[in-house]
Design a protein around this motif. Structure first.
Motif, short mmCIF file in Angstrom:
data_model
loop_
_atom_site.label_atom_id
_atom_site.label_comp_id
_atom_site.label_asym_id
_atom_site.label_seq_id
_atom_site.Cartn_x
_atom_site.Cartn_y
_atom_site.Cartn_z
N ALA A 1 -18.42 -18.89 57.55
CA ALA A 1 -17.64 -19.68 56.61
C ALA A 1 -16.49 -18.82 56.09
O ALA A 1 -16.45 -17.61 56.32
CB ALA A 1 -18.50 -20.15 55.45
N GLN A 2 -15.57 -19.49 55.44
CA GLN A 2 -14.46 -18.77 54.84
C GLN A 2 -14.74 -18.58 53.36
O GLN A 2 -15.35 -19.43 52.71
CB GLN A 2 -13.15 -19.56 54.99
CG GLN A 2 -12.63 -19.58 56.41
CD GLN A 2 -11.29 -20.29 56.50
OE1 GLN A 2 -10.67 -20.62 55.51
NE2 GLN A 2 -10.83 -20.51 57.72
N GLU B 1 -23.03 -6.83 53.60
CA GLU B 1 -22.24 -5.78 54.26
C GLU B 1 -20.85 -6.34 54.50
O GLU B 1 -20.68 -7.51 54.81
CB GLU B 1 -22.91 -5.43 55.59
CG GLU B 1 -22.05 -4.65 56.57
CD GLU B 1 -22.57 -4.84 57.98
OE1 GLU B 1 -23.56 -4.19 58.33
OE2 GLU B 1 -21.98 -5.66 58.72
N TRP B 2 -19.83 -5.52 54.32
CA TRP B 2 -18.47 -5.99 54.58
C TRP B 2 -17.62 -4.88 55.18
O TRP B 2 -17.85 -3.69 54.94
CB TRP B 2 -17.83 -6.56 53.33
CG TRP B 2 -17.60 -5.60 52.21
CD1 TRP B 2 -16.48 -4.91 51.95
CD2 TRP B 2 -18.52 -5.25 51.17
NE1 TRP B 2 -16.63 -4.15 50.82
CE2 TRP B 2 -17.87 -4.33 50.32
CE3 TRP B 2 -19.84 -5.62 50.88
CZ2 TRP B 2 -18.49 -3.78 49.21
CZ3 TRP B 2 -20.44 -5.06 49.76
CH2 TRP B 2 -19.77 -4.16 48.94
N CYS B 3 -16.67 -5.32 55.98
CA CYS B 3 -15.75 -4.41 56.64
C CYS B 3 -14.58 -5.24 57.16
O CYS B 3 -14.58 -6.46 57.06
CB CYS B 3 -16.43 -3.66 57.80
SG CYS B 3 -17.02 -4.75 59.09
N GLU B 4 -13.61 -4.54 57.70
CA GLU B 4 -12.49 -5.26 58.29
C GLU B 4 -12.96 -6.02 59.53
O GLU B 4 -13.83 -5.55 60.27
CB GLU B 4 -11.37 -4.30 58.71
CG GLU B 4 -10.61 -3.73 57.54
CD GLU B 4 -9.44 -2.88 58.00
OE1 GLU B 4 -9.01 -3.04 59.17
OE2 GLU B 4 -8.96 -2.05 57.22
N PHE C 1 -17.89 -10.53 56.04
CA PHE C 1 -18.98 -10.31 55.10
C PHE C 1 -20.25 -10.86 55.75
O PHE C 1 -20.25 -11.99 56.26
CB PHE C 1 -18.72 -11.05 53.78
CG PHE C 1 -17.44 -10.64 53.12
CD1 PHE C 1 -17.41 -9.60 52.21
CD2 PHE C 1 -16.25 -11.28 53.43
CE1 PHE C 1 -16.22 -9.22 51.61
CE2 PHE C 1 -15.06 -10.90 52.84
CZ PHE C 1 -15.05 -9.86 51.93
N SER C 2 -21.28 -10.04 55.74
CA SER C 2 -22.52 -10.44 56.40
C SER C 2 -23.66 -10.31 55.41
O SER C 2 -23.77 -9.30 54.70
CB SER C 2 -22.79 -9.54 57.63
OG SER C 2 -21.70 -9.58 58.51
N LEU C 3 -24.46 -11.34 55.35
CA LEU C 3 -25.60 -11.35 54.45
C LEU C 3 -26.87 -11.16 55.26
O LEU C 3 -27.15 -11.93 56.18
CB LEU C 3 -25.65 -12.68 53.69
CG LEU C 3 -26.88 -12.87 52.79
CD1 LEU C 3 -26.85 -11.90 51.62
CD2 LEU C 3 -26.94 -14.31 52.31
N ILE D 1 -28.28 -13.74 58.12
CA ILE D 1 -28.46 -15.17 57.82
C ILE D 1 -27.15 -15.88 57.52
O ILE D 1 -27.06 -17.08 57.70
CB ILE D 1 -29.45 -15.37 56.66
CG1 ILE D 1 -28.95 -14.65 55.42
CG2 ILE D 1 -30.83 -14.91 57.05
CD1 ILE D 1 -29.80 -14.95 54.19
N ARG D 2 -26.14 -15.19 57.11
CA ARG D 2 -24.86 -15.87 56.87
C ARG D 2 -23.72 -14.90 57.10
O ARG D 2 -23.88 -13.67 56.97
CB ARG D 2 -24.76 -16.40 55.43
CG ARG D 2 -25.59 -17.64 55.23
CD ARG D 2 -24.99 -18.54 54.16
NE ARG D 2 -23.72 -19.10 54.56
CZ ARG D 2 -23.05 -19.99 53.84
NH1 ARG D 2 -23.54 -20.40 52.71
NH2 ARG D 2 -21.90 -20.47 54.26
N ARG D 3 -22.59 -15.48 57.42
CA ARG D 3 -21.39 -14.67 57.59
C ARG D 3 -20.22 -15.38 56.91
O ARG D 3 -20.18 -16.60 56.84
CB ARG D 3 -21.05 -14.48 59.07
CG ARG D 3 -22.05 -13.62 59.82
CD ARG D 3 -21.60 -13.40 61.24
NE ARG D 3 -21.49 -14.66 61.96
CZ ARG D 3 -20.64 -14.88 62.96
NH1 ARG D 3 -19.81 -13.92 63.32
NH2 ARG D 3 -20.59 -16.04 63.58
#
Lengths: 191, 971
Positions: free
Chosen positions: B506-507, B532-535, B573-575, B586-588
């Motif tokens: 999702a955005q 977790e987040w990154c470029e 962003f990854s959950l 589970i989500r991005r």
């Protein structure tokens, strides 16, 4: 004139000239602030306080520098006295632009006095002591004190202008004289 | 009176005369006492110039009141005139009166006169006493009065200016205000400033300007002192320290400023130290405008304010410390104190401690290897008045301790290699100077260990050189931090590849609080979450950050961290669920903190496809999009900057066709756009070639194929011409005439079928000879009885003429020069499907060459050659249709003259004679066909019955075609 310039670099004379110009500029500003603070009329006349012969063109360089240096010394003593009297009789607690400018002028005038002392020394003269041994001025009332302070500032302006004129005259004369090197080379060629 | 009393006692027995004399004498004496009052003597003046007061004293005899007059001497103007009570001075018996002048007493000379008064009885005036002013000629200089005066705000002050002798007065200025002036004497002028406002710090100048000179005075306008908040305390339990506030600003400075004293001891502004505790104090404030006093009383122990502790020190440990200090006064040893300790490191803590003569405190719950700042202030515990001053700041650092376990996470690189990462320990977490990290890898499959020692600056380890990790093959990484005090507890993470395809994407839109991420809570999630987040374009060493969340978390906002958010960069962003045990994605989300227009334009390709232009481009690389692509805009560039939007395409589109363009040069620009705008666009130009070439080529190709086909068929037919002739074109038997047809060559009366000429061929009884009919529709016939009044375009070959052609062995000649268009014409009658094959000529092309031998033999054309109107209704006119070439060949109405119905018999063409119009009459049974004609005919207009029956079963068009072909192919 040329001897002086031989002993003192032109750069030094130029620097002293600039310093005198700075003093004159600062003093002009201070007079403007003073007139504004005291509501004094523009055409107000001032009394002469320094009675030293003006460095006229008939004098030699050393005598001119001596006269200038002495006049500036008197001015500095008068300014010191004026500041002391103002602080004692008139000054409030607040720092004002007038007070700041007055403090800068005092420092710059002292620098000019020392610098002209250096030129005088190079010309073979003897610089005076900064301390003035004449009897300090005691005003009869505060309005007279204010008039006297105004006269002191006008005197400082006059002598800083005199310094500028005299030092530029020195520069102009030095510029007309041929450089030393060319004389040497001419001689060697003749030999 | 005593004398009178004596007289009365010495003459007691006198007669009435004597009594009368006595009474007369008494009355005389009384009258003389009332009339004579003593003139005041020895009048003297005493002036106080500062206060502008004039004290007048005199000897005044027995009078109780005196008239007093004060005049300006020079102009003899009265300044004061009044009756004043006599106040006798005790020493010397002089009478005295004090007068306060509005103007300064220096302004001009004043004359004072006094006389005694008793009711209406008054003495003579005393001699005038003169107070000399400063305007006397002997004092010729310019002067201004008063000088350096200090007055309260709102007061009035009168100034006078004494003009220099011989000079001229110009004006009076109060500050910059020009004042009204009154003249007091020849040289003295006055002005009054009323309701004066505060002056400047250096006073207000009052200028008296002469014609060529200036003098003046300075006046200070301010307030009397009004101090407040006077109190006294003790610091050392012996002396008193008194404080007060200056209160209202008096506006008086330098020598005029307020001076203070306490119990008659001079004090500086605001604070005064008294060596003894007096218990009662009086503060007196004085300035030129007045004075003000305040008093204060207190007991010593109620006013104790301890001084600041000195000489602070600390005995520090890793987790606590003891701070010690000293008191400068031994008297504090017995004083109950309350002290406040301020402990500052990453935050500030305040802790209170109490005790008698308190000199140290114990500070627990500190952090290892941390720098602390301590300050202490104390007060009296029993009679707390206020805190004393803070001590100087004292710094100490706690001792080191083993580090905390680092926060470990893994990141799967693009090449599916795994990176073990841990957050660098902060100074707060490291408990000392870090010496490095120890990373231990344990492969569960192969049960092997590998230990890596890394520097304190490292915070990740790429496992590219280690055993490959797949979804099945997993490993555990343990990270420990080291410092001088030892090694931390290990932090472990299960390593393995994570399938990121099944997690929904999702955005997320950046807000001031960061990227908001929210999700539904899963009851199965007991191990918490990790974001977790990154470029999005993450290289092998790109910055990756993560945050661990509690199991009940459903949202988080991600702010700037080691991953520095920048505009135009997409972030992933990854959950993960249960990050510590077995992380499950589970989500991005993807998002930008600020979208920008794409930085890279599409690489536009342009091609011509027929008359269309096809634009095509590739997808913009992710790094160059700088935002979520909303689509592509296709422009046609008309001029230098004139863009015409052709279409707005969805972001999935990669091609666009511009249709129906004429031959020219075209320039197109395709711009990708995001919410922030369009990029600069990819531009391509094309010069269109003639797009009709292909069509022409196709037509030519088709024609060639048709030609080839025709040629092939023609060759075939030629080869099989006998068969074809037999099949399609059998010899027509000559008609057998029952009578003497040959001799009687009259017109053949053919009774056409009443409905159509074509019906003629339906009559099987008709016999055909070799000759066939050539039908020439008569022009006049149409002109006279044409169907309707339709105009006839003589330029167009509207009328067909059919000539009966004799089928014989002779060559068919002549042919009309423009008979190339000769063709079969199938006139589809309403009733009959019959094909006539013959020579069709347009009316305009009926030009017979003069040298045509064939024609000269049997057919002599002339201008009147036609089936004239006179012949209407006579003879046979089977093809006499008015046929418009471009129109409907099947005329709805068969053009049959009514008279023709009544025509009789049939006349073969070979025996037809050309009848002159004059020869025919109305009853002539046969129409005139012109001159006798020998015409070769290939037509079988009147087949025999059998063939006619056969022919009725065959399509006529093919037969016509073949007939023509054979006709033209006949030698």
């Amino acid at each position: 004139m040329g001897n002086v310039m031989m002993a003192v670099s032109r750069t030094k004379v130029t620097a002293v000239t600039n310093l005198a110009a700075l003093v004159e500029h600062e003093c002009t500003n201070l007079l403007i602030l003073y007139r504004k603070q005291e509501n004094l009329p523009e055409d107000m006349e001032s009394d002469r306080l320094v009675f030293i012969s003006h460095p006229s063109s008939q004098l030699d360089t050393k005598s001119k520098l001596q006269s200038l240096h002495t006049g500036l010394g008197k001015c500095y003593s008068l300014l010191e006295r004026a500041i002391a009297l103002e602080e004692e009789e008139l000054d409030g607690v607040e720092t004002t632009e007038y007070k700041n400018t007055r403090g800068r002028l005092k420092g710059e005038l002292l620098n000019l006095l020392k610098s002209t002392g250096g030129l005088l020394k190079a010309a073979g003269g003897k610089p005076i002591k900064v301390l003035d041994d004449s009897e300090p001025y005691q005003p009869s009332n505060l309005f007279h004190l204010k008039l006297w302070v105004y006269s002191v500032l006008m005197e400082v302006k006059f002598w800083s202008s005199t310094a500028i004129a005299l030092l530029r005259e020195l520069q102009a004369v030095a510029a007309k004289e041929p450089p030393k090197k060319s004389k040497k080379s001419t001689r060697s060629t003749r030999r | 009176m005593p004398r009178l009393l004596n007289i009365l006692t010495s003459k007691p027995n006198c007669g009435p005369v004597w009594v009368a004399f006595v009474l007369l004498g008494i009355s005389v004496l009384n009258s003389q006492a009332k009339i004579v009052l003593t003139v005041p003597q020895q009048v003297s003046l005493s002036a106080n110039f500062f206060s502008q007061q004039l004290t007048i004293s005199w000897f005044g005899g027995e009078a109780t009141t005196f008239d007093l007059i004060i005049l300006r001497t020079e102009f003899n103007e009265t300044v004061f005139y009044n009756t004043v009570p006599a106040v006798m001075n005790q020493d010397g018996g002089r009478h005295q009166w004090t007068w306060t002048s509005v103007e300064p007493l220096e302004c001009t000379s004043l004359s004072v006169k006094i006389r005694s008064r008793d009711g209406i009885t008054k003495s003579e005036w005393s001699e005038p006493q003169i107070l000399k002013g400063r305007d006397l000629p002997s004092n010729s200089v310019q002067q201004v009065y008063p000088q350096d005066k200090v007055v309260p705000v709102g007061g009035n002050t009168t100034f006078c200016c004494i003009v220099e002798e011989g000079n001229e007065f110009r004006d009076f200025l109060y500050g910059s205000i020009k004042m009204n002036v009154k003249r007091l004497s020849r040289r003295s002028y006055v002005t009054t400033a009323v309701n004066q406002n505060l002056s400047g710090p250096t006073g207000t100048n009052v200028l008296c300007r002469l014609k060529n000179k200036l003098n003046g005075s300075v006046i200070f306008v301010g307030y009397p002192p009004l101090p407040t908040n006077f109190e006294c305390i003790t610091n050392d339990l012996t002396s008193a320290v008194c404080y007060w506030d200056g209160g209202r600003v008096t506006n008086l400075y330098a020598k005029r400023k307020t001076s203070y004293s306490i119990n008659k001891r001079d004090c500086p502004d605001g604070k005064c130290v008294l060596p003894e505790w007096d218990g009662n104090w009086t503060l007196l404030a004085v300035n030129p405008l007045g004075q003000y006093s305040l008093t204060y009383s207190a007991e010593l122990l109620h006013r104790v304010v301890p001084v600041a502790p000195v000489n602070l020190s600390a005995t520090d440990d890793a987790w606590n410390t003891t701070v010690n200090w000293h008191w400068p006064y031994s008297s504090y040893n017995t004083l109950a104190l309350l002290c406040q300790v301020q402990l500052a490191s990453h935050n500030i803590l305040l802790r209170n401690f109490s005790g008698v003569g308190l000199q140290s405190v114990f500070l627990p719950h500190l952090h290892p290897n941390t720098k602390y700042r301590v300050q202490i202030q104390c007060g009296s515990l029993n009679h707390f008045l206020k805190w004393g001053n803070w001590s100087k700041e004292f710094n100490f650092t706690t001792k080191s301790y083993v580090p905390e376990a680092p926060d470990v996470w893994m990141f799967v690189n693009r090449d599916n290699s795994v990176r073990v990462m841990w957050k660098p320990l902060t100074q707060w977490q490291s408990h000392g100077v870090l010496t490095g990290y120890e990373v231990t890898l344990w492969s569960l499959e192969e049960n092997e260990n590998q230990t890596n020692n890394l520097s304190p600056k490292d915070n990740s380890l790429n496992l590219t050189d280690w055993a490959s990790i797949t979804a099945d093959k997993k490993a555990i990484a343990s990270v420990k931090a080291n410092n001088v005090k030892g090694m931390s507890q290990p932090s472990s993470i299960m390593l393995g590849l994570i399938d990121d395809k099944c997690a929904p994407l999702a955005q997320t839109i950046y807000t001031s609080s960061g990227f908001p991420l929210s999700w539904q809570h899963s009851d199965n999630s007991t191990g918490g979450y990790l974001v977790e987040w990154c470029e999005a374009v993450c290289t092998s060493d790109c910055a990756v950050d993560w945050i661990r969340l509690d199991a009940g978390s459903t949202h988080v906002s991600i702010k700037d961290s080691i991953v520095k958010f920048q505009p135009g960069v997409r972030y992933n962003f990854s959950l993960y669920e249960s990050p510590s045990v077995s992380p499950v994605l589970i989500r991005r989300w993807q998002g930008y903190i600020q979208e920008l227009p794409p930085s890279i334009s599409v690489n536009l390709e342009i091609n011509q496809q027929d008359c269309d232009v096809v634009l095509s481009w590739e997808e913009i690389p992710l790094a160059g999009r700088r935002g979520f692509l909303l689509g592509y805009k296709v422009y046609r560039v008309n001029n230098f900057s004139n863009f015409t939007l052709l279409d707005d395409l969805s972001p999935e589109m990669r091609t666009y066709t511009v249709k129906d363009l004429s031959t020219s040069t075209y320039k197109f620009t395709v711009k990708a756009y995001t919410s922030a705008g369009e990029d600069t666009g990819g531009t391509a130009a094309i010069t269109l070639k003639q797009c009709a070439d292909g069509l022409i080529l196709e037509i030519l190709t088709s024609l060639g194929i048709v030609t080839l086909l025709l040629t092939t068929v023609s060759c075939f037919c030629y080869k099989k011409r006998r068969w074809v002739k037999k099949a399609f074109y059998p010899d027509i038997p000559e008609p057998k005439l029952p009578g003497d047809w040959s001799r009687t060559q009259g017109p053949m009366d053919v009774k056409p079928f009443p409905h159509s000429m074509v019906h003629i061929i339906e009559k099987p009884e008709w016999d055909f000879s070799k000759d066939t009919l050539v039908i020439i529709p008569e022009e006049e016939d149409y002109e006279g009885e044409g169907i309707g009044d339709e105009p006839v375009d003589t330029d167009e070959p509207q009328l067909l003429r059919y000539y009966n052609q004799v089928v014989d062995e002779r060559p068919i000649r002549p042919r009309f020069p423009d008979s190339s268009v000769s063709s079969s014409s199938s006139v589809d009658s309403a009733n009959t499907d019959v094909t006539y094959t013959g020579i069709q000529t347009s009316h305009s092309s009926l030009v017979f060459p003069s040298d045509s031998q064939g024609f000269s033999e049997g057919f002599q054309p002339h201008s009147g050659l036609s089936l004239s109107s006179r012949n209407k209704g006579e003879g046979y006119h089977p093809q006499m249709h008015s046929v418009t070439l471009g129109g409907n060949l099947a005329s709805p109405e068969p053009i049959v003259e009514p008279h023709a119905v009544g025509s009789e018999g049939y006349k073969p063409q070979n025996s037809w004679l050309l009848d002159s119009p004059t020869e025919g009459d109305e009853n002539s049974p046969a129409p005139s066909l012109g001159s006798p004609t020998s015409v070769a005919s290939t037509q079988f207009l009147l087949p025999d019955r059998e063939r006619h029956e056969e022919k009725r079963q065959q399509p006529s068009s093919a037969a016509n075609w073949f007939t023509n072909l054979l006709s033209s192919a006949k030698p």
